[in-house]
Design a protein around this motif. Structure first.
Motif, PDB file in Angstrom:
ATOM      1  N   UNK A 172       9.011   4.670   6.963  1.00 14.00           N
ATOM      2  CA  UNK A 172       7.238   5.809   6.970  1.00 14.00           C
ATOM      3  C   UNK A 172       7.036   6.597   6.005  1.00 14.00           C
ATOM      4  N   UNK A 173       7.786   6.780   4.517  1.00 18.16           N
ATOM      5  CA  UNK A 173       7.591   7.045   3.135  1.00 18.16           C
ATOM      6  C   UNK A 173       6.645   6.033   3.043  1.00 18.16           C
ATOM      7  N   UNK A 174       6.796   4.467   2.926  1.00 17.51           N
ATOM      8  CA  UNK A 174       6.637   3.245   2.144  1.00 17.51           C
ATOM      9  C   UNK A 174       5.109   3.224   3.291  1.00 17.51           C
ATOM     10  N   UNK A 175       4.904   3.264   4.673  1.00 16.29           N
ATOM     11  CA  UNK A 175       3.829   2.979   4.987  1.00 16.29           C
ATOM     12  C   UNK A 175       2.469   4.564   5.043  1.00 16.29           C
ATOM     13  N   UNK A 176       3.459   5.646   4.213  1.00 16.79           N
ATOM     14  CA  UNK A 176       2.436   6.729   3.913  1.00 16.79           C
ATOM     15  C   UNK A 176       1.808   6.673   2.312  1.00 16.79           C
ATOM     16  N   UNK A 177       2.436   6.148   1.583  1.00 15.75           N
ATOM     17  CA  UNK A 177       2.283   5.505   0.725  1.00 15.75           C
ATOM     18  C   UNK A 177       1.564   4.242   0.493  1.00 15.75           C
ATOM     19  N   UNK A 178       1.265   3.197   1.336  1.00 15.15           N
ATOM     20  CA  UNK A 178       0.550   2.617   1.566  1.00 15.15           C
ATOM     21  C   UNK A 178      -0.455   2.423   1.796  1.00 15.15           C
ATOM     22  N   UNK A 179      -0.904   3.915   3.115  1.00 15.70           N
ATOM     23  CA  UNK A 179      -2.074   3.933   3.557  1.00 15.70           C
ATOM     24  C   UNK A 179      -3.562   4.054   3.761  1.00 15.70           C
ATOM     25  N   UNK A 180      -3.312   4.735   1.949  1.00 12.11           N
ATOM     26  CA  UNK A 180      -4.650   4.912   0.976  1.00 12.11           C
ATOM     27  C   UNK A 180      -4.360   3.263   0.744  1.00 12.11           C
ATOM     28  N   UNK A 181      -4.033   2.860   0.514  1.00 12.69           N
ATOM     29  CA  UNK A 181      -4.822   1.144  -0.204  1.00 12.69           C
ATOM     30  C   UNK A 181      -4.889   0.482   0.847  1.00 12.69           C
ATOM     31  N   UNK A 182      -6.043  -0.350   0.621  1.00 16.35           N
ATOM     32  CA  UNK A 182      -7.186  -0.998   2.280  1.00 16.35           C
ATOM     33  C   UNK A 182      -5.826  -2.342   1.640  1.00 16.35           C
ATOM     34  N   UNK A 183      -5.845  -2.333   3.438  1.00 21.46           N
ATOM     35  CA  UNK A 183      -4.952  -3.661   3.604  1.00 21.46           C
ATOM     36  C   UNK A 183      -5.313  -4.918   4.266  1.00 21.46           C
ATOM     37  N   UNK A 184      -5.540  -6.084   4.056  1.00 17.92           N
ATOM     38  CA  UNK A 184      -5.505  -7.277   4.611  1.00 17.92           C
ATOM     39  C   UNK A 184      -5.732  -8.459   5.510  1.00 17.92           C
ATOM     40  N   UNK A 185      -5.851  -8.705   6.688  1.00 17.67           N
ATOM     41  CA  UNK A 185      -4.598  -9.767   7.298  1.00 17.67           C
ATOM     42  C   UNK A 185      -5.552 -10.335   6.959  1.00 17.67           C
ATOM     43  N   UNK A 186      -4.665 -11.623   6.608  1.00 18.48           N
ATOM     44  CA  UNK A 186      -4.477 -13.228   5.468  1.00 18.48           C
ATOM     45  C   UNK A 186      -4.307 -14.132   6.777  1.00 18.48           C
ATOM     46  N   UNK A 187      -4.254 -15.172   7.731  1.00 17.96           N
ATOM     47  CA  UNK A 187      -4.360 -16.136   8.743  1.00 17.96           C
ATOM     48  C   UNK A 187      -4.435 -17.833   8.078  1.00 17.96           C
ATOM     49  N   UNK A 188      -4.279 -18.312   8.695  1.00 17.08           N
ATOM     50  CA  UNK A 188      -4.783 -20.258   8.685  1.00 17.08           C
ATOM     51  C   UNK A 188      -3.909 -20.681   6.963  1.00 17.08           C
ATOM     52  N   UNK A 189      -3.243 -19.917   6.576  1.00 18.05           N
ATOM     53  CA  UNK A 189      -2.404 -20.525   5.350  1.00 18.05           C
ATOM     54  C   UNK A 189      -0.947 -21.737   5.975  1.00 18.05           C
ATOM     55  N   UNK A 190      -1.214 -22.882   4.704  1.00 22.13           N
ATOM     56  CA  UNK A 190      -0.324 -23.655   5.517  1.00 22.13           C
ATOM     57  C   UNK A 190       1.803 -23.307   5.690  1.00 22.13           C
ATOM     58  N   UNK A 191       2.584 -23.971   5.904  1.00 19.29           N
ATOM     59  CA  UNK A 191       3.662 -23.402   5.844  1.00 19.29           C
ATOM     60  C   UNK A 191       4.436 -22.818   4.566  1.00 19.29           C
ATOM     61  N   UNK A 192       3.946 -24.162   3.516  1.00 12.47           N
ATOM     62  CA  UNK A 192       4.511 -23.385   2.516  1.00 12.47           C
ATOM     63  C   UNK A 192       4.078 -23.013   1.389  1.00 12.47           C
TER      64      UNK A 192
END
Length: 436
Positions: free
Chosen positions: A279-299
């Motif tokens: 919960x504290x970690x979520x609160x800490x990082x809630x003020x920072x924009x979070x990007x969702x990244x997909x479609x990169x390789x397994x390596x």
């Protein structure tokens, strides 16, 4: 009191609609919310009901607490925002040695005469059978003390019940005066007798036990052997921690793995601490924009993602999601960046790029589950007509052009005496579009 009530011990299959039907008789409901696991969407078996005023909430607690909803007897009580107050257990009693089949209504009959009961809970096994004890929470401490005085030692269906004050596992007093220790890192060949002999240097151990390591355990796991030891006196446990924790003890552990000795914590306490950290970690990082990244390789690793995204600004955290059992990459992750300008630059420069191979990279602002659900509902509401121009939505041929005979000539108007070729070529296509 606010207009919100807490509803606990829900049937896992109970949803918002069932909650609404059960609570609507009390008064106007503003909203209902069943709390769910964010990964599986399974019910966490508790919910909140919001009424338009505090009087309705009070009435719901009085009338609906311990009633049956679905296959469970629910708890209905006021919302307590202060976690320390929830754990304090004031007015809370424990009833032990209950007979089989004892349910919430039976408890209410037994303890309801001593004051207002704010909640009751009968813990159950996985098969639904009761575990032989229950919790009853009174609004006042005086009521709980009177219940203990009058009901402790009472016979119920042939069994003598014990009634006493609830003592939280998380109480400061219990933490300060602990006697149980958790020990991790000793060698696989250490036995209960050997551990008892070593711990006896600090006092007489009451109980000693270690986890058995079978033949399937690999070399690394052998270095994580753990056990437990309980002393009679708190000071003896403290002395053992001071002398052994973080030390290399040849009699107990390997040369490259220091011994870890600490106060024993129950599974529930460890889970609570883990949730608090998250919960504290979520609160800490809630003020920072979070990007969702997909479609990169397994390596692609966390370091690879960090190196690429750091070109456009400061990153706060980077994570590649992996299968919990196999550790294999699931080929998507999250990157938290310092500010919105960095997030915009990452999206602009990396979305659709081939930085990790031949598949275009997907980069977008991450959405919460509530946001994703809302967007999905909006798409469903728009339906299959979303691809048509607004001027054509919901219209039929008559609504657009009146009767068929009044259609413009270039679309086959004047069907009765029209061109016999009207149903061919482009006119056929245009007419078909009108009927879709």
């Amino acid at each position: 009191m606010q207009g919100t009530v807490y509803v606990g011990d829900l049937d896992p299959m109970t949803g918002e609609a069932e909650l609404y039907e059960h609570f609507k008789e009390i008064g106007t409901i503003v909203s209902t919310h069943v709390c769910r696991d964010h990964r599986t969407n399974n019910s966490l078996c508790y919910a909140y009901v919001n009424y338009s005023n505090a009087e309705n909430a009070e009435h719901a607690i009085e009338k609906l607490n311990t009633t049956k909803l679905g296959n469970a007897f629910i708890r209905v009580c006021a919302v307590e925002r202060d976690p320390s107050a929830r754990r304090a257990g004031k007015g809370n009693i424990v009833v032990r040695n209950l007979p089989d089949g004892c349910e919430n209504p039976d408890l209410k009959d037994l303890f309801g005469g001593f004051g207002r009961i704010t909640s009751m809970r009968v813990p159950r096994k996985s098969d639904g059978a009761i575990m032989g004890y229950a919790f009853v929470n009174y609004e006042s401490v005086t009521s709980s003390e009177q219940a203990i005085k009058d009901r402790n030692g009472t016979e119920v269906n042939g069994k003598i019940i014990t009634v006493e004050h609830y003592r939280s596992d998380y109480s400061d007093e219990k933490k300060k005066n602990f006697t149980n220790l958790y020990i991790r890192g000793f060698r696989a060949e250490i036995t209960d007798a050997k551990l008892r002999d070593i711990m006896s240097k600090y006092g007489e151990p009451e109980n000693v036990g270690i986890r058995g390591l079978d033949a399937r355990t690999n070399e690394e796991e052998k270095k994580r052997g753990f056990g437990f030891c309980s002393f009679k006196i708190h000071e003896q446990a403290v002395k053992a921690i001071d002398d052994l924790d973080g030390k290399i003890i040849p009699e107990l552990c390997y040369e490259d793995v220091p011994l870890a000795v600490a106060r024993f914590k129950s599974k529930t306490e460890r889970q609570r601490e883990s949730e608090e950290k998250k919960k504290l970690k979520r609160i800490e990082f809630a003020k920072y924009p979070n990007l969702y990244v997909k479609q990169f390789g397994p390596d692609v690793t966390t370091d690879n993602l960090k190196e690429v995204f750091s070109r456009y600004g400061e990153t706060k955290s980077v994570r590649v999601m992996r299968n919990r059992e196999t550790g294999v990459s699931r080929e998507f992750g999250f990157v938290s960046v310092a500010d919105q300008a960095t997030a915009d630059a990452c999206i602009q420069n990396l979305k659709g790029s081939l930085v990790f191979g031949s598949v275009p990279l997907y980069v977008a602002l991450a959405e919460t589950m509530d946001e994703r659900d809302r967007h999905r509902r909006e798409r469903q509401f728009r339906g299959p007509q979303a691809g048509f121009p607004p001027s054509m939505m919901g219209m039929n041929p008559q609504g657009m052009f009146g009767q068929m005979g009044n259609m413009p000539p270039h679309m086959g108007g004047g069907m009765r005496g029209g061109n016999p070729m009207m149903m061919g070529g482009n006119n056929m296509m245009r007419l078909s579009l009108i009927h879709i």
